[in-house]
Design a protein around this motif. Sequence first.
Motif, short mmCIF file in Angstrom:
data_model
loop_
_atom_site.label_atom_id
_atom_site.label_comp_id
_atom_site.label_asym_id
_atom_site.label_seq_id
_atom_site.Cartn_x
_atom_site.Cartn_y
_atom_site.Cartn_z
N SER A 312 0.83 -1.26 -0.13
CA SER A 312 0.19 0.13 0.04
C SER A 312 0.70 1.28 0.11
O SER A 312 1.96 0.88 0.45
N ASN A 314 0.92 3.88 1.68
CA ASN A 314 1.74 4.25 2.98
C ASN A 314 2.68 3.16 3.94
O ASN A 314 3.40 3.36 4.81
N SER A 321 1.67 9.42 4.36
CA SER A 321 0.61 8.76 5.41
C SER A 321 0.02 10.35 4.84
O SER A 321 -0.02 11.00 5.07
N ASP A 324 -6.80 9.20 7.06
CA ASP A 324 -9.02 8.72 6.15
C ASP A 324 -9.55 9.40 6.27
O ASP A 324 -10.27 9.90 7.88
N ARG A 325 -10.59 9.93 5.30
CA ARG A 325 -12.03 10.94 5.87
C ARG A 325 -13.41 10.34 5.67
O ARG A 325 -13.04 9.25 4.53
N LYS A 326 -14.20 11.17 5.80
CA LYS A 326 -15.62 10.56 5.44
C LYS A 326 -16.04 11.26 5.10
O LYS A 326 -16.06 12.82 4.58
N GLU A 384 -17.76 16.72 4.52
CA GLU A 384 -17.24 15.43 5.45
C GLU A 384 -18.38 15.78 7.36
O GLU A 384 -18.96 16.58 7.52
N PRO A 460 -16.02 6.31 2.92
CA PRO A 460 -14.94 6.86 3.13
C PRO A 460 -14.81 8.08 1.67
O PRO A 460 -15.56 7.67 0.19
N TYR A 463 -8.74 10.54 -2.21
CA TYR A 463 -7.71 11.85 -1.58
C TYR A 463 -7.54 12.03 -2.47
O TYR A 463 -7.37 11.59 -3.87
N GLU A 628 -9.13 5.04 -3.74
CA GLU A 628 -8.44 3.61 -2.54
C GLU A 628 -6.62 4.48 -2.20
O GLU A 628 -5.51 4.96 -3.42
N LYS A 629 -6.19 4.38 -1.11
CA LYS A 629 -5.55 4.74 -0.81
C LYS A 629 -4.09 3.96 -1.49
O LYS A 629 -2.86 4.54 -1.61
#
Length: 822
Positions: A312, A314, A321, A324-326, A384, A460, A463, A628-629
């Motif tokens: 991944s 990170n 790094s 994570d947010r919603k 958010e 989620p 980014y 996605e991260k």
Amino acid sequence: MEPQQEMEWNEAQKIPISVDLVVVAKKQLQFLAAVDRNRHLYDGPTLERAIYRYNACWLPLLAKHSESRIFEGPLVVPLDCEWVWHCHRLNPVRYKTDCEELYGRVLDNFGVVSTVEGIYGRQTEEIWNKMYPHEPYNADLINLLPEDMSARISRLEKYTKYDLISAAKRQSPFFYQVSRPHVNNDLFIEEAVARYKGFLYLIKRNKEKGIKRFCVPTYDIDLIWHSHQSHPVSYCKDLNEALGKILEHDDTDSDRTKGKKLDVGFSGTTKQWEVTFGTRYWKAGAMYRGNAPSPITSNPFSSSMTCKKFISSNEYPQEISLPDRKVMEVFLEFIGVKNLPEGQEGDLYVLFSKSRPDAFFDAKRRLSILSVSREKQVASFQCEPTGELLFELISSTTSKLSIRKSTKTLGSASFSMKNYLDPVSKLHVEKWLELMPSSGTMSSKPILLRVAISFTVPVPSPYTVEMTQSRPFSKNTCLFNLPVKPQHVKSWTHVTSENGTGIISLQMRDLKNAKNIGNPGKEVVGLMKSGESCTLAEFTENGWSVLENLWLLHLPNKCTDCGHLFELSGAKTVKIFPGRKLDYEPRHNGRRGNEMNFLTAVEFSTEEPYGKAVALLDLRSRLVTAKEKWMVLPGIILAFIASNTMKKEGYEGIIAMSKDLKMNGPNEENERTVLNGMGLSSNVCNEDDGIKNKPGLSSGGCGMGCGNAVESGGCGGCGAGCGGGCGGGCGSMVKSSGCGGCDGGCGGGCGAMIKSGGCGGCGGGCGGCGGGCGGSCGNKLESSGCGGCGGGCGGDLVDTKCGIDEHFNEELKYVNEAAITA
């Protein structure tokens, strides 16, 4: 709700339903997703063959099993037959009639399970093969030979004459409308079941009063309605008890034009619902999304490739790094206001904002009040799930002596989202809020504002990072008034998060040990926050090796149908397409802009055989948005390579060449040309060389100093003062045509203008941009109008358009394909 309305709602909830619709709805979503991964079932020879198998095999087998169970285990229906069966049952009256005519009874799904539930149908397959030795249970439905299926069906002893091809085509768009993550949430579905009962209750009341009305459901209600119909015996029983008849499901009308049947029906259903129950009919996350985006391929993905160990973003490098947010969708409407001050005059409206602005919602917006304006306005926005929504009641009056309007805040209130979202307990609220009076506002009673709010379950959020280039000083830079001495060093591109936090810095360098002297290799170096540097990507004979060979960015091995530019293979399979595709496709009537500025990264997998958009690269604004991260760091590297090497002619050359490859297949000459177009040729300028005077790329003689000016034609000609160039000033102008003439040098002022059109002229020295925009043209984007929403600059702008649907029935068109007349 008023007492009468609350009583009506409670009565609606008493309607008996004999199946667990929450469980059934979740299974239906799983089934529809499986069908969407096999889109050949939507139309063409595969659908025709599936209809034949449904009539010739599945219905007779189901009839035999329902009459006397053939074996103890469940009957497992093949996916193609289940899809046709599903479409047939969504015309419940016709399905009941066909079953009774052909088999003497309604064929139910009791004791039947879907293949998508993961149950191996060994017993079903054995009995199927005995009954139909010439028709395999698991048939190859893709590689079919041409055959007249209608003739074969007509020779069957029993078959339905219902037009199942048209039925399947009508239902094929439905999954897109209910495929968002929040729809599968238990609370969302539970509320949808309650709203479905309310919908049935309205139809019951209409029947009792002799009112004939075309009722139109929202998509959450329609999902539950479909789920109910998938159990035909229960559906017939429940609807006969509730309504005295089987409710027809009419999905034949899809014209959403204003004034047409669906539009009028939805308006009527909305009004009846809100009068009967005292709550809003619209619901966040349950309304019409528009047409599904255009597919990027007609052939499903298949691969025997063994993926490498997945790492991944990170984990490599460690310094990368991102928090994570919603994010959630919110609908907002102001219904009414009470206890206004005596003698109150002027227009009333509400300004709404967030106590903690976020990346999705960071401005004040304006909305009318239904009881005052008599016009239904609903705001739709994302934010958010943090902080509070703030509401300010504003009175606006026009003075008799002036045409200017004066405004006054009568009171304010707040709505805490945490009370409902931490944990999620309710997805809609409609209540009276007591306003805190503003100074000078006199009222005998507290002013009350009725607010209706609906929100989706937070999911989620993507980014987003920004890439900002620091320009180097050229040998030809003007030295007047510069605080530092020129240094001939390469520039760095700094990557920051949305809150401005530095993530990583990147630089492209020539490989010292490159074998091909005429076409030296390249590498992308990353500078970490710790000060350490590492190689993020290296160009090899096969393409770009990314993250120590975890990924390979290369030309498609064989481009047979898709038109993608590159492939990013390794941990996953990602293909890079020109323009905005799939979920990033421009919606509705919004400006499409220049699609040449965008690249879309699309992941292909067994779960997403037709592709899932995972990142958007905006090469003009230098923004990377990843869903996605794991795609964040590869997306950054890809955007960096693209924005530094795929200038306009190179990008168009790649598109043209990819089309040639698509037709003729790759060869050494084509591959070399395409790779050169990526900036690996000595005749394509890198970031230090500037853009030479080529057709369409001329900077009017800006020379080396103008760096990455593209179509900045109006830069005049860099006069004697600058020697050979504009210094750092005209640096990275893109389409900045109105930058006047760089008389003695652009200096630092013209910076990074993009489409800044009317920015005056870069005045007579190295100073800033004179004449139009004052002394700081800085980083203006499309600044020619310098206006923004509301027609002015600065101050507390109120955006009266952004995100607000002023004409609810005309603009939103929140209507469904499925509707009924009752």
